[in-house]
Design an enzyme around this catalytic site. Structure first.
Site, PDB file in Angstrom:
ATOM      1  N   LEU A  12       0.814  -1.206   0.000  1.00 32.57           N
ATOM      2  CA  LEU A  12       0.000   0.000   0.000  1.00 32.57           C
ATOM      3  C   LEU A  12       0.852   1.263   0.000  1.00 32.57           C
ATOM      4  CD1 LEU A  12      -2.688   1.425   0.053  1.00 32.57           C
ATOM      5  CD2 LEU A  12      -2.761   1.117   2.537  1.00 32.57           C
ATOM      6  N   ILE A  37      10.140   3.234  13.395  1.00 32.95           N
ATOM      7  CA  ILE A  37       8.997   3.913  14.003  1.00 32.95           C
ATOM      8  C   ILE A  37       8.776   3.511  15.460  1.00 32.95           C
ATOM      9  CG2 ILE A  37       7.825   4.248  11.797  1.00 32.95           C
ATOM     10  CD1 ILE A  37       5.895   1.967  12.624  1.00 32.95           C
ATOM     11  N   THR A  62       2.714  -7.089  10.008  1.00 39.52           N
ATOM     12  CA  THR A  62       1.554  -7.751   9.405  1.00 39.52           C
ATOM     13  C   THR A  62       1.672  -9.273   9.326  1.00 39.52           C
ATOM     14  OG1 THR A  62       2.478  -7.396   7.193  1.00 39.52           O
ATOM     15  CG2 THR A  62       0.951  -5.721   8.027  1.00 39.52           C
ATOM     16  N   TYR A 125      -2.305  -9.876  16.262  1.00 45.56           N
ATOM     17  CA  TYR A 125      -2.217  -8.845  15.222  1.00 45.56           C
ATOM     18  C   TYR A 125      -3.422  -7.901  15.288  1.00 45.56           C
ATOM     19  CZ  TYR A 125      -2.771  -6.773  10.579  1.00 45.56           C
ATOM     20  OH  TYR A 125      -2.992  -5.895   9.545  1.00 45.56           O
ATOM     21  N   LYS A 129      -3.649  -3.791  16.292  1.00 47.10           N
ATOM     22  CA  LYS A 129      -4.185  -2.790  15.369  1.00 47.10           C
ATOM     23  C   LYS A 129      -5.338  -2.014  16.010  1.00 47.10           C
ATOM     24  CE  LYS A 129      -3.021  -2.333  11.533  1.00 47.10           C
ATOM     25  NZ  LYS A 129      -1.995  -1.408  10.956  1.00 47.10           N
TER      26      LYS A 129
END
Length: 285
Positions: A12, A37, A62, A125, A129
């Site tokens: 993406l 990050i 991911t 996961y 998120k």
């Protein structure tokens, strides 16, 4: 407007920057080698030096199955990293767009999940998120949270590439047929995201190509579009066990996009056709 995109080496992030460049926007992408990050000081320093108007945060941990045994790293990237970026965005007055996932939902039922439905993730996961979504909402008012599903793009690994690779050496494949969702072509999605950040219609959105299918139906469409003669055997989730539990219902409503006047992405079958054409062009180069 200066746009900073994280995760440029992923599917993406790569297409957001590609679309931005095609439109002549002032856009730049960074990957893991440019910025960690999960390091708060590095994030603060980088964002304060660049002072973007918008941050589109595509970077994420991911590896869904690996995350079950690698909880700390998954948390640090998905939650802490997002928190640091959101704080930095707020400090420089930038809008913040966070990419989330269908995995924030438990996958029960058959109805499409609404943007207002309470998330209930069933794996590490998805939990990270969702925690990151909450951090974004707490930290910065000028935010977009966009939940996506079943992503495929030119720059990276995905279901379409996997199916086509397996078909090279097999005459039939077993594919799960009781998990339903919407494939998402990153090139289509990128256009929507860039339109979004030019406005101020903040909030939580669901975005994917239109229509629903099972993974088995997705595979059949891939082979039909590619003119590959292979038999697809539909199996159950239980017949294909994985380390992390997958949601069986990843259908998501697009009501928020419609309400705010955003266009819906093309049907997923059309996206698959254009993507396979793109793959074939890359091969011929």
């Amino acid at each position: 407007m200066e746009i900073l995109v994280t995760g440029v080496t992923g599917q993406l992030g790569y297409d957001v920057v590609r679309r931005g460049n095609e439109k002549g926007l002032n856009i730049s992408g960074i990957g893991r080698s440019d910025l960690d990050i999960a390091n708060e000081k590095d994030v603060y320093d980088y964002v304060h030096l660049m002072k973007p108007s918008v941050i589109i945060h595509c970077a994420a941990y991911t590896a869904v199955d690996k995350a079950e045994d690698d909880k700390e790293n998954c948390w640090n990237v998905n939650v802490e990293g997002t928190k640091y970026l959101a704080n930095a965005a707020k400090a420089v007055g930038a809008k913040f767009l966070y990419i989330s996932t269908d995995y924030v939902f438990d996958g029960f039922g058959e109805s499409p999940f609404l943007e207002t439905d309470l998330p209930n993730p069933i794996g590490v996961y998805g939990s990270t998120k969702y925690e990151a979504e909450k951090k974004v909402q707490e930290i910065i008012q000028e935010h977009f949270i966009v939940r996506i599903s079943w992503v495929f793009g030119i720059n990276g690994h995905n279901f379409i590439k996997t199916m086509l690779k397996l078909a090279e050496s097999r005459k039939e494949l077993n594919v799960v047929g009781d998990q339903f969702g919407s494939p998402t072509y990153t090139y289509d999605l990128a256009k929507l995201l860039l339109e979004m950040v030019h406005g101020e219609q903040y909030g939580v959105y669901h975005a994917s190509n239109e229509g629903f299918c099972s993974w088995a139906e997705f595979a059949e469409e891939i082979f039909n579009q590619s003119k590959v003669d292979i038999k697809v055997n539909t199996i159950t989730t239980e017949e294909f066990p994985t380390r992390a539990v997958r949601p069986k219902n990843s259908r998501m409503s697009k009501e928020k996009l419609i309400m705010n006047g955003f266009y819906l992405l093309p049907p997923w079958q059309d996206a698959v056709k254009r993507y396979i054409d793109e793959i074939n062009k890359e091969v011929r180069k």
